[in-house]
Scaffold this motif. Structure first.
Motif, PDB file in Angstrom:
ATOM      1  N   PHE A 211      87.291  -8.171  32.697  1.00 51.97           N
ATOM      2  CA  PHE A 211      87.948  -8.688  33.895  1.00 51.97           C
ATOM      3  C   PHE A 211      89.117  -7.816  34.325  1.00 51.97           C
ATOM      4  O   PHE A 211      89.506  -7.820  35.491  1.00 51.97           O
ATOM      5  N   ASN A 214      87.224  -5.003  36.311  1.00 51.74           N
ATOM      6  CA  ASN A 214      86.731  -5.348  37.657  1.00 51.74           C
ATOM      7  C   ASN A 214      87.805  -5.973  38.547  1.00 51.74           C
ATOM      8  O   ASN A 214      87.528  -6.341  39.694  1.00 51.74           O
ATOM      9  N   SER A 216      89.494  -8.828  38.267  1.00 56.15           N
ATOM     10  CA  SER A 216      89.561 -10.287  38.418  1.00 56.15           C
ATOM     11  C   SER A 216      90.364 -10.955  37.302  1.00 56.15           C
ATOM     12  O   SER A 216      90.312 -12.172  37.144  1.00 56.15           O
ATOM     13  N   ASN A 217      91.122 -10.156  36.536  1.00 56.07           N
ATOM     14  CA  ASN A 217      91.894 -10.742  35.437  1.00 56.07           C
ATOM     15  C   ASN A 217      92.912 -11.762  35.927  1.00 56.07           C
ATOM     16  O   ASN A 217      93.122 -12.805  35.309  1.00 56.07           O
ATOM     17  N   LYS A 219      92.734 -13.700  38.524  1.00 59.08           N
ATOM     18  CA  LYS A 219      92.026 -14.921  38.928  1.00 59.08           C
ATOM     19  C   LYS A 219      91.828 -15.850  37.736  1.00 59.08           C
ATOM     20  O   LYS A 219      92.099 -17.057  37.840  1.00 59.08           O
ATOM     21  N   GLU A 224      93.663 -19.625  36.745  1.00 52.55           N
ATOM     22  CA  GLU A 224      92.659 -20.644  36.443  1.00 52.55           C
ATOM     23  C   GLU A 224      92.754 -21.216  35.035  1.00 52.55           C
ATOM     24  O   GLU A 224      91.916 -22.020  34.648  1.00 52.55           O
TER      25      GLU A 224
END
Length: 247
Positions: A211, A214, A216-217, A219, A224
């Motif tokens: 992550f 890409n 999205s760490n 997120k 979350e």
């Protein structure tokens, strides 16, 4: 020098201005919540900043001792610990159990709801000044450490997802530069709600590097996840903090 209108703070009345980012002066210091003395006028550093903030409120009242609260009331005084409770992301989902564990460890526990901490900064400053320890998950609420007395302890709970470098940069280094002591508690995978939602074999638990690669760490790990602190696993950290306060 700027494409924005000049703001004369002395003539600004009761207006509250909020900005996502602010550089005071003509130089950035390339640090988060920190000052590089080599780039600051007169060699100012974070210790000077903490002393400036304390004097502005003022903390402590004139003539009072600046010893830690647990040392200024006699040897029998229980150290006072403030637990910061985030309202949305990275929040403690078992706050009652955490507060009970803190009391069992021998602390007097106070709570700060992060959302309400900006309502009266002066009142928050006095509350934090009366504490020996500040505990919270990685996040903006820990900036309240600026109101602590020298030698106090900041315990930063690091969420799952290889967030230790962020914890050091945002909190650990500034704390040290302000004369505070910083303790890290990195949660286990099982203490993250991401574990409950995705399971132990999902890459969000088993391979966080995916992550980060890409992008999205943030997120997953910042927005979350919440924390179910294992109070048994956390207990040695509390005992270590008590030993530090006795030094």
């Amino acid at each position: 020098l700027s494409r924005y209108d000049v703001v004369d703070l002395d003539a600004d009345g009761d207006v509250v201005r909020c900005y996502a980012h602010l550089v005071v002066g003509l130089r950035g210091h390339h640090r988060d919540f920190d000052i590089d003395p080599a780039r600051a006028p007169n060699g100012y550093d974070m210790l000077a900043f903490r002393e400036f903030v304390r004097a502005a409120y003022p903390l402590p009242p004139p003539g009072a001792s600046v010893a830690l609260p647990c040392k200024s009331g006699g040897g029998g005084t229980r150290p006072r610990l403030m637990l910061i409770l985030r309202g949305r992301t990275r929040r403690f989902v078992n706050e009652g159990a955490i507060m009970d564990a803190i009391e069992r460890a021998g602390f007097e526990v106070a709570r700060m709801d992060e959302a309400a901490s900006w309502a009266d900064v002066g009142a928050v400053a006095r509350e934090v000044d009366a504490c020996d320890v500040l505990v919270g998950a990685h996040g903006a609420g820990l900036t309240n450490m600026v109101f602590l007395r020298a030698g106090a302890v900041v315990v930063q709970v690091i969420p799952w997802g290889k967030m230790e470098p962020y914890g050091e940069g945002f909190v650990g280094a500034p704390a040290a530069h302000m004369g505070l002591r910083h303790v890290v508690y990195s949660i286990a995978a099982e203490e993250s709600t991401l574990y409950d939602r995705h399971g132990k074999d999902h890459p969000v638990i088993a391979d966080p590097d995916v992550f980060y690669r890409n992008g999205s760490n943030a997120k997953f790990y910042w927005r979350e996840q919440n924390i179910r602190l294992n109070t048994t696993r956390f207990a040695p950290t509390l005992q270590m903090v008590k030993r530090m306060l006795r030094e």
